[in-house]
Each structure stands twice: as C-alpha cells, then as structure tokens.
Design a protein around this motif. Structure first.
Motif, PDB file in Angstrom:
ATOM      1  N   ARG A 304       0.822  -1.215   0.025  1.00 48.41           N
ATOM      2  CA  ARG A 304      -0.150   0.118   0.003  1.00 48.41           C
ATOM      3  C   ARG A 304       0.943   1.197   0.130  1.00 48.41           C
ATOM      4  NH1 ARG A 304      -3.758  -3.046   3.043  1.00 48.41           N
ATOM      5  NH2 ARG A 304      -2.845  -2.526   5.231  1.00 48.41           N
ATOM      6  N   GLU A 305       1.989   1.107   0.426  1.00 52.74           N
ATOM      7  CA  GLU A 305       2.786   2.386   0.981  1.00 52.74           C
ATOM      8  C   GLU A 305       3.869   2.486  -0.211  1.00 52.74           C
ATOM      9  OE1 GLU A 305       4.635   2.086   4.778  1.00 52.74           O
ATOM     10  OE2 GLU A 305       2.542   2.358   5.673  1.00 52.74           O
ATOM     11  N   ALA A 306       3.987   1.531  -1.213  1.00 54.12           N
ATOM     12  CA  ALA A 306       5.069   1.331  -1.962  1.00 54.12           C
ATOM     13  C   ALA A 306       5.247   2.692  -3.232  1.00 54.12           C
ATOM     14  CB  ALA A 306       5.292   0.247  -2.621  1.00 54.12           C
ATOM     15  N   ASP A 307       6.359   3.227  -3.479  1.00 54.30           N
ATOM     16  CA  ASP A 307       6.098   4.107  -4.408  1.00 54.30           C
ATOM     17  C   ASP A 307       6.872   3.423  -5.649  1.00 54.30           C
ATOM     18  OD1 ASP A 307       8.714   4.064  -3.757  1.00 54.30           O
ATOM     19  OD2 ASP A 307       9.253   6.186  -3.655  1.00 54.30           O
ATOM     20  N   THR A 320      -2.543 -11.410  -6.858  1.00 53.56           N
ATOM     21  CA  THR A 320      -1.514 -10.749  -6.461  1.00 53.56           C
ATOM     22  C   THR A 320      -1.690  -9.133  -6.282  1.00 53.56           C
ATOM     23  OG1 THR A 320       0.053 -12.296  -7.870  1.00 53.56           O
ATOM     24  CG2 THR A 320       0.910 -10.303  -7.348  1.00 53.56           C
ATOM     25  N   THR A 321      -2.469  -8.582  -6.988  1.00 53.62           N
ATOM     26  CA  THR A 321      -2.740  -7.277  -6.867  1.00 53.62           C
ATOM     27  C   THR A 321      -3.924  -6.920  -6.037  1.00 53.62           C
ATOM     28  OG1 THR A 321      -4.173  -6.875  -8.763  1.00 53.62           O
ATOM     29  CG2 THR A 321      -1.832  -7.025  -9.237  1.00 53.62           C
ATOM     30  N   ALA A 322      -4.378  -7.970  -5.430  1.00 47.88           N
ATOM     31  CA  ALA A 322      -5.662  -7.700  -4.440  1.00 47.88           C
ATOM     32  C   ALA A 322      -6.748  -6.904  -5.415  1.00 47.88           C
ATOM     33  CB  ALA A 322      -5.441  -7.007  -3.347  1.00 47.88           C
ATOM     34  N   SER A 323      -6.821  -7.504  -6.690  1.00 48.39           N
ATOM     35  CA  SER A 323      -7.941  -7.001  -7.697  1.00 48.39           C
ATOM     36  C   SER A 323      -7.597  -5.373  -7.941  1.00 48.39           C
ATOM     37  CB  SER A 323      -9.465  -7.208  -7.271  1.00 48.39           C
ATOM     38  OG  SER A 323      -9.609  -8.305  -6.897  1.00 48.39           O
ATOM     39  N   ARG A 324      -6.361  -5.110  -7.893  1.00 50.25           N
ATOM     40  CA  ARG A 324      -5.948  -3.632  -8.005  1.00 50.25           C
ATOM     41  C   ARG A 324      -6.190  -2.708  -6.835  1.00 50.25           C
ATOM     42  NH1 ARG A 324      -5.098  -2.207 -14.349  1.00 50.25           N
ATOM     43  NH2 ARG A 324      -4.745  -4.169 -15.104  1.00 50.25           N
ATOM     44  N   THR A 325      -6.204  -3.401  -5.831  1.00 46.52           N
ATOM     45  CA  THR A 325      -6.189  -2.421  -4.633  1.00 46.52           C
ATOM     46  C   THR A 325      -5.101  -2.495  -3.803  1.00 46.52           C
ATOM     47  OG1 THR A 325      -7.468  -3.970  -3.451  1.00 46.52           O
ATOM     48  CG2 THR A 325      -8.754  -2.834  -4.764  1.00 46.52           C
ATOM     49  N   ALA A 326      -4.100  -3.249  -4.179  1.00 48.37           N
ATOM     50  CA  ALA A 326      -3.013  -3.589  -3.168  1.00 48.37           C
ATOM     51  C   ALA A 326      -1.873  -2.455  -3.178  1.00 48.37           C
ATOM     52  CB  ALA A 326      -2.025  -4.793  -3.695  1.00 48.37           C
ATOM     53  N   GLY A 341       7.407 -10.285 -22.997  1.00 48.93           N
ATOM     54  CA  GLY A 341       7.008  -9.015 -23.258  1.00 48.93           C
ATOM     55  C   GLY A 341       5.501  -8.742 -22.995  1.00 48.93           C
ATOM     56  N   PHE A 342       4.596  -9.752 -23.194  1.00 51.93           N
ATOM     57  CA  PHE A 342       3.055  -9.802 -22.610  1.00 51.93           C
ATOM     58  C   PHE A 342       2.872  -9.374 -21.291  1.00 51.93           C
ATOM     59  CE2 PHE A 342      -0.687 -11.709 -21.431  1.00 51.93           C
ATOM     60  CZ  PHE A 342      -1.642 -11.038 -21.893  1.00 51.93           C
ATOM     61  N   ASP A 343       3.653 -10.010 -20.377  1.00 53.12           N
ATOM     62  CA  ASP A 343       3.580  -9.811 -19.057  1.00 53.12           C
ATOM     63  C   ASP A 343       4.418  -8.634 -18.582  1.00 53.12           C
ATOM     64  OD1 ASP A 343       1.891 -12.085 -18.556  1.00 53.12           O
ATOM     65  OD2 ASP A 343       3.401 -13.385 -18.565  1.00 53.12           O
ATOM     66  N   ALA A 344       5.568  -8.331 -18.962  1.00 59.73           N
ATOM     67  CA  ALA A 344       6.355  -7.268 -18.828  1.00 59.73           C
ATOM     68  C   ALA A 344       5.639  -5.863 -19.218  1.00 59.73           C
ATOM     69  CB  ALA A 344       7.715  -7.286 -19.358  1.00 59.73           C
ATOM     70  N   GLY A 345       4.707  -5.779 -19.908  1.00 62.57           N
ATOM     71  CA  GLY A 345       4.212  -4.508 -20.551  1.00 62.57           C
ATOM     72  C   GLY A 345       2.967  -4.079 -19.554  1.00 62.57           C
ATOM     73  N   LYS A 346       2.460  -4.933 -18.605  1.00 65.60           N
ATOM     74  CA  LYS A 346       1.361  -4.658 -17.911  1.00 65.60           C
ATOM     75  C   LYS A 346       1.536  -3.644 -16.839  1.00 65.60           C
ATOM     76  CE  LYS A 346      -0.432  -9.375 -18.137  1.00 65.60           C
ATOM     77  NZ  LYS A 346      -0.635 -10.769 -17.557  1.00 65.60           N
ATOM     78  N   HIS A 347       0.302  -2.893 -16.647  1.00 70.23           N
ATOM     79  CA  HIS A 347       0.360  -1.802 -15.419  1.00 70.23           C
ATOM     80  C   HIS A 347       1.083  -0.470 -16.004  1.00 70.23           C
ATOM     81  CE1 HIS A 347      -1.565  -4.473 -12.900  1.00 70.23           C
ATOM     82  NE2 HIS A 347      -0.607  -4.809 -12.053  1.00 70.23           N
ATOM     83  N   SER A 348       1.100  -0.299 -17.518  1.00 72.79           N
ATOM     84  CA  SER A 348       1.745   0.826 -17.851  1.00 72.79           C
ATOM     85  C   SER A 348       3.335   0.980 -17.432  1.00 72.79           C
ATOM     86  CB  SER A 348       1.035   1.962 -17.730  1.00 72.79           C
ATOM     87  OG  SER A 348      -0.171   2.072 -18.050  1.00 72.79           O
ATOM     88  N   HIS A 635     -11.105   1.856  -3.807  1.00 71.92           N
ATOM     89  CA  HIS A 635      -9.667   1.916  -3.769  1.00 71.92           C
ATOM     90  C   HIS A 635      -9.316   1.029  -4.679  1.00 71.92           C
ATOM     91  CE1 HIS A 635      -9.673   3.005   0.689  1.00 71.92           C
ATOM     92  NE2 HIS A 635     -10.681   2.080   0.577  1.00 71.92           N
ATOM     93  N   GLN A 636      -9.910   0.775  -5.744  1.00 72.60           N
ATOM     94  CA  GLN A 636      -9.389  -0.057  -6.978  1.00 72.60           C
ATOM     95  C   GLN A 636      -8.721   1.115  -7.971  1.00 72.60           C
ATOM     96  OE1 GLN A 636     -12.635  -2.313  -8.832  1.00 72.60           O
ATOM     97  NE2 GLN A 636     -11.239  -4.060  -8.924  1.00 72.60           N
ATOM     98  N   GLN A 637      -7.442   0.750  -8.423  1.00 67.94           N
ATOM     99  CA  GLN A 637      -6.560   1.698  -9.073  1.00 67.94           C
ATOM    100  C   GLN A 637      -6.551   1.078 -10.739  1.00 67.94           C
ATOM    101  OE1 GLN A 637      -4.850   4.026  -7.299  1.00 67.94           O
ATOM    102  NE2 GLN A 637      -6.425   3.184  -5.701  1.00 67.94           N
ATOM    103  N   SER A 638      -6.575   1.993 -11.493  1.00 67.97           N
ATOM    104  CA  SER A 638      -6.370   1.944 -12.936  1.00 67.97           C
ATOM    105  C   SER A 638      -4.694   1.302 -13.402  1.00 67.97           C
ATOM    106  CB  SER A 638      -6.808   3.066 -13.796  1.00 67.97           C
ATOM    107  OG  SER A 638      -5.731   3.986 -13.723  1.00 67.97           O
TER     108      SER A 638
END
Length: 650
Positions: A304-307, A320-326, A341-348, A635-638
């Motif tokens: 939650r605190e990670a930058d 893993t991402t707690a449905s993009r709320t972690a 590359g498919f997995d490396a490109g996730k989450h922008s 709390h869900q993030q894009s």
C-alpha cells in the motif's frame, strides 16, 4: 537418395519423441520424459500399439524405453501429472498425454487450460475420428450439419499455445517440430496439442531417417538490454519505498540466488506471489511473505505504501494485486522484469524483457552501492516480526481457540504447521484449490527452492494428487505431501490407484471439513449465507442443512489401495507424519485423514478480492455485503500512470 524407414504415424511419433532433449546452461534432459495414457478406440491401435513396440524393443535390448508408458485413470488428471512433473523440472522436461476419441480426449480440456494459464509445457495427443470420413459418423463423433470438418478436438485450439491436426502423414514432421519448439520456449510454452485421427495414426509411411535423429532444443536466457537496466536502476535510486514482487519466473529461471543477492545488496523487501513463494527462503532478512488477497499483513502494508513496485516473473493476477487495490500510493510506478513481453508490459510499467536471472544480475551490478533508507529497512523488519508471530500462533493455537474445538477436531492452521515443522526442508508441499492454498501462501515457511508447489493460476480442484504424483515421478529424492480438502479429494482421487500401480510414494493429508470451506467463507462474506457449500442431507424444510453426510473418505482411500492413517488429535497427527516419513519411497501412497473446524480461520490478510455482490436483494446479509463491496471498489486503481516518476521524466 534419402534413406527411409517404414513406420505408422503413431510409431513415428513415439520414435521421434524419444529422441528429443532440452538444454540450458550446458545441462540437458529429455524434453518428453514419457507418455501417460488411457486407451480406447482412436489410440489403442495407434499410439498404444506404438508404445507397446517401443517397450518390447527396449526390453529385448535390456534398455529402458525411450518413451516410458504409465497407465492413468482419468484424462484430466494425467495432464495434471504432466504439469506437476514439468513445473518441478523448471519447465525443461514434460510428459506426453494420449487419450481416446471423443470424451477421452475432451476430458483433457481442463488440464490444457491449466497448463496454458500457468505457462507450463505439456504435450497432448488427442485422438480424432476418421480423416477419410469413410465410416462417419462413428461412435463418439460430433456431427454438425453446418461444418463437417469441425470435431470436438477443435475445442483445444483456444486452450493451446500450439495446435495442429495431422490429416496426412506428410504433415507430421512440421507438426512435431513446431510442437517441440513451443514446448522448449520459455515465452510461448503451455499446452501443445497435436490432434491425430485414428485412421492416420495407423497409416504407414516411408519416413526420412533424419526425422528420428537426436535433437537438442536450447532453452534461451534472453539478456537484459543495457539501456533498460539503467532506466530501472535510475527508478530504483529515485524511490523511497521500493518493493519487489517475486513470481513464478524466478523459479523457472533458477534465479533464487540472484534475487537473494539483489535483495541483500539493496535492502529492498521481497514479497511473493503464489507461484513465486520460496523465491527467498524463510529467514532471509528481506523476505516479507505473500502479497495480495492471501498475503501477509507485512507485505500488504508495504504494498500500500510502495512508490515503486518491481515485479520479477509475475503476470500480475488479481490475487497478487488484490484486484488492483494492493498498491495505493498516488505516485506508485511499476517495473516488470519478465521473459515475456506480454507480461512485462502490464500496468503501464517500465518493462525489462529478459530472463529473470540475467535481469536481476544486471540490476544488482547497476545498483552497486545503493541501499534503501535505514528507517525503511527497520520498518520492514518490524512488520515482518509482527506477522511471523501471527504465523507461530496459527501453528500452535492458544487455549482460547483450542478450548472451543469439538473433540477430534483441529484447526487448519495447526495441521499446516505440523506438516511444515515435521517434514524435511527438501520435502514438497502440493495444493491447488479451496481454503488451503490461501493459508499455505500466508503461513508456509519455505526452506528449499523446490519445497512449495501450489497451482493457483487455474486453482483447479483435484490437481493435488495427480500433481503430487508428477512431482514424485520427477524427483524420487524428496517426499511429496499433497494437502487436499474433502471437496478437492472427491473431485479426483483416482490417481491414488496410479500411485499404487507405480509403487510411488505420495503422502496425502486429507482434511475433512464436510464441504467447500473456501467458498463457504466467501459465500458468507458476500451475503449468500454459505448456501450450497456444505455436504449435508436435505432437511425437512427442503434445504441442505439436515446434518453431515456419513461419507467415510478414509475408507474410500483404503479401498483404492492406499495405506491410511486416521488422526484425531495433534499428537496423533505428529505420529502419523513421522510414520509417513518413515514409509519407503517405493511403497505406494499414504493418506493421513484429519478433521478440522472450518469456523476457525487463519490470520487475515487485510486485503480484498473483487467478487461482485448482488446489487438488489431482500436479504439483509446481501444488502450489507453489497454496501461493503461498493466501499471497497473505491480503492481500485487503474495503474495507467506514466512509466517514470516525475523527477525522472524527460
């Protein structure tokens, strides 16, 4: 003139597979170590006959068959066995699986999906009906009035990383070579399917002898691009609260030592996905345990605190991402080190496409002299110490918990703790579905890089016993402990018979809690009141709440040929585990039957999983759950922010 040898298509398949090897770092092993099969019309006179010839030829020569055969009992389970074998061998070796026409072959579909989701190589040889259609329609053939060329085997197409159908012998070489290429490719691998019509399997052809020459398939380690390594290093130096998320790619690359060196040099804490658990061994100062929906509170607070979040070999699943709320920091950015590359490109994120070991080694060198702030390191240590104390309490529950248990019942945490503490570090724990994968993810203390094997990409009920069998076939120097609940056991106990047949020791810890523990808890949390999740009689009110069914799973396991030990208390469990450990590795399966109380839960993760709740309901429980769901969604993030933090952007 090219020399030829006259063989059937099936005989050519078997001879070819017996000559395929994989190689990485100068070490090689058989790419296809054997063939699991159930024969019926479609393959009994094709692949079955070819395997018989191969076995008889080897026996007469005093050799081992090039492609040993094992008779399975369930087609889906055979694929799971191949997956368990391949995963334990770091995806460098697998098994072929053959099945008969129609239902036999389509029973493999679930296994194919599991293999592809988890990026695990398996070779599937489903049988088809006549390519000539001379006897159509045959028994178990699908008939579609609008498409005469469609068969049930076409269902494998979306589930396979490679699919081909051999309708003529001339097509076989390209199909086989294409299949081997994908099996040995760390990026493209998954289920590989060659559909073989039954008449084609038995058809003779003059094959070039070169087709059966020994072939070695190199498994590449793509290096990291220097400029990308420097960009990642710059992002790490600019961060204040970095966190590594280690996935299954760490294990498949054999990058555990490289990760340990990176973490020790930089002080960056390491959290683990299900597939990545054991990337750092218990006791490493930078280990903060599981992350996400089934994670430790230590890892989830740091998430939650990670930058800056550095994913290594992870595909960023919702658990893993707690449905993009972690990961909630407003400036959080992502780095993904992945061979794909498919997995490396996730989450922008900033992608670093490379082998995990090569990428980590390059990053460690690029970050020479850099360490996290001492205050951050101290916070990491404090959070981990608090969580580790909760694990100890789950392993040895206090009196206020044990005093509430009915006679003969244990807590699931105590069962896992006993197995963890009384097995050898090199022993392997196996699980796949239900509440136990989550508890294992949180609680299991991994002491060897191969000691933790949980299939959670597809979370397939019934994987545990056949998967354990595959691990035992892959490595006979370890004991394998399959942790399975009564729900998962009832899905697929059949491969106990295979373990008896092959005299392979697998230890099955069968936890009886009279229903679907995990889904029961989920149902309750979503306002559905555990409906349809308990194994009970239908009561006088018409509902399934009339008391537990008199199902004796210990007797069932005993009837299948397993040695069964029934446990009724903690000391009995300890004694049973020691007896199982002492059993010979060629003595067949051992089943330890223990009952637990499903109402006692392991420590919470302080996390969330996105499962939608009915938006309209007359039930108070559902209305309350819907309100909680709406709040959690806030709390869900894009995760669509630019790659680099502000001070590193051009």
């Amino acid at each position: 003139m090219t020399d030829t040898v006259r063989l059937t298509v099936a005989q050519a398949v078997v001879r070819f597979l017996g000559q395929q090897w994989s190689e990485r770092d100068g070490e090689r092993q058989r790419l296809v170590a054997g063939c699991l099969g159930i024969f019926g019309h479609g393959n009994v006179a094709g692949i079955g006959q070819a395997l018989l010839e191969d076995e008889l030829r080897a026996t007469q020569a005093g050799e081992e068959p090039a492609l040993p055969y094992v008779l399975g009992r369930n087609e889906q389970a055979m694929v799971h066995t191949a997956v368990g074998f391949a995963k334990h061998r770091d995806r460098l070796s697998t098994w072929a699986v053959t099945a008969s026409v129609g239902p036999g072959s389509t029973n493999m579909l679930t296994g194919a999906a599991l293999a592809t989701v988890n990026r695990i190589p398996v070779l599937l040889l489903p049988s088809g009906t006549f390519a000539t259609r001379v006897s159509a329609p045959v028994l178990q053939e699908l008939e579609l009035p609008h498409a005469a060329d469609v068969s049930v085997n076409d269902a494998f197409r979306p589930l396979s990383r490679f699919y081909d159908q051999v309708d003529r012998p001339e097509q076989l070489p390209s199909a086989l070579l294409g299949a081997m290429r994908v099996l040995a490719d760390p990026v493209e691998t998954g289920a590989v399917t060659i559909s073989l019509p039954q008449d084609v399997q038995a058809e003779a052809f003059d094959w070039p002898v070169e087709l059966f020459a020994e072939r070695v398939w190199h498994v590449a380690r793509p290096p990291a691009e220097v400029a990308r390594v420097q960009a990642v290093a710059d992002a790490v130096r600019a961060s204040r609260r970095p966190l590594v998320v280690a996935g299954g790619g760490v294990h498949y690359s054999g990058a555990e030592d490289a990760l340990a060196a990176f973490a020790s040099a930089t002080g960056i804490p390491v959290a683990e996905t299900q597939a990545g658990k054991g990337s750092l061994l218990h006791g490493h100062p930078q280990l903060v345990g599981a992350v996400g929906s089934t994670g430790s509170t230590a890892a989830n607070v740091l998430a939650r605190e990670a930058d800056l979040v550095i994913g290594v070999g992870t595909r960023w699943s919702d658990f893993t991402t707690a449905s993009r709320t972690a990961f909630r920091d407003s400036e959080v950015r992502f780095v993904s080190l992945n061979v794909a590359g498919f997995d490396a490109g996730k989450h922008s994120g900033l992608s670093l496409v490379a082998d995990a070991r090569e990428g980590l080694s390059a990053l460690t060198a690029a970050l020479t002299g850099h360490e996290v702030d001492p205050a951050y390191a101290a916070r990491v240590a404090t959070l981990w110490g608090e969580w580790d104390a909760q694990v100890a309490a789950a392993y040895d529950p206090p009196a206020d918990v044990t005093d509430r248990l009915a006679d003969g019942l244990l807590t699931q945490g105590a069962v896992l703790g006993a197995v963890n503490e009384l097995t050898d570090p090199r022993d392997v724990v196996v699980c796949a579905a239900g509440s136990m994968p989550g508890d294992l993810h949180k609680l299991w203390r991994v002491r060897d890089r191969k000691g933790y094997h949980v299939e959670y990409g597809y979370s397939c009920m019934g994987y545990e016993i056949p998967g354990a069998l595959g691990i035992a076939l892959a490595d006979d120097t370890r004991d394998v402990f399959a942790m399975v609940g009564d729900g998962g056991y009832l899905m697929m106990p059949t491969e106990l018979v295979v373990a008896v047949q092959e005299r392979v020791k697998v230890v099955v810890v069968l936890v009886q809690n009279h229903g679907f523990h995990s889904i029961g808890s989920l149902s309750e949390g979503l306002g559905s009141q555990r409906f349809g999740t308990s194994y009970e009689f239908r009561g006088p009110n018409g509902r399934l709440d009339g008391g537990h069914l008199p199902v004796d799973l210990a007797a069932n396991a005993r009837s299948l040929g397993a040695h069964v030990i029934e446990v009724h208390d903690r000391s009995g469990l300890a004694e049973a585990l020691l007896r199982a450990k002492a059993a010979p590795r060629d003595g067949g399966p051992v089943v330890i039957h223990v009952e637990t109380d499903p109402r006692v839960h392991s420590p919470g993760s302080d996390s969330w999983w996105d499962v939608p709740v009915a938006q309209v309901s007359t039930l108070d429980s559902t209305q309350a759950a819907s309100a909680a769901y709406t709040e959690a969604k806030k709390h869900q993030q894009s995760h669509l922010a630019p790659t680099l933090p502000k001070d590193l952007r051009p």
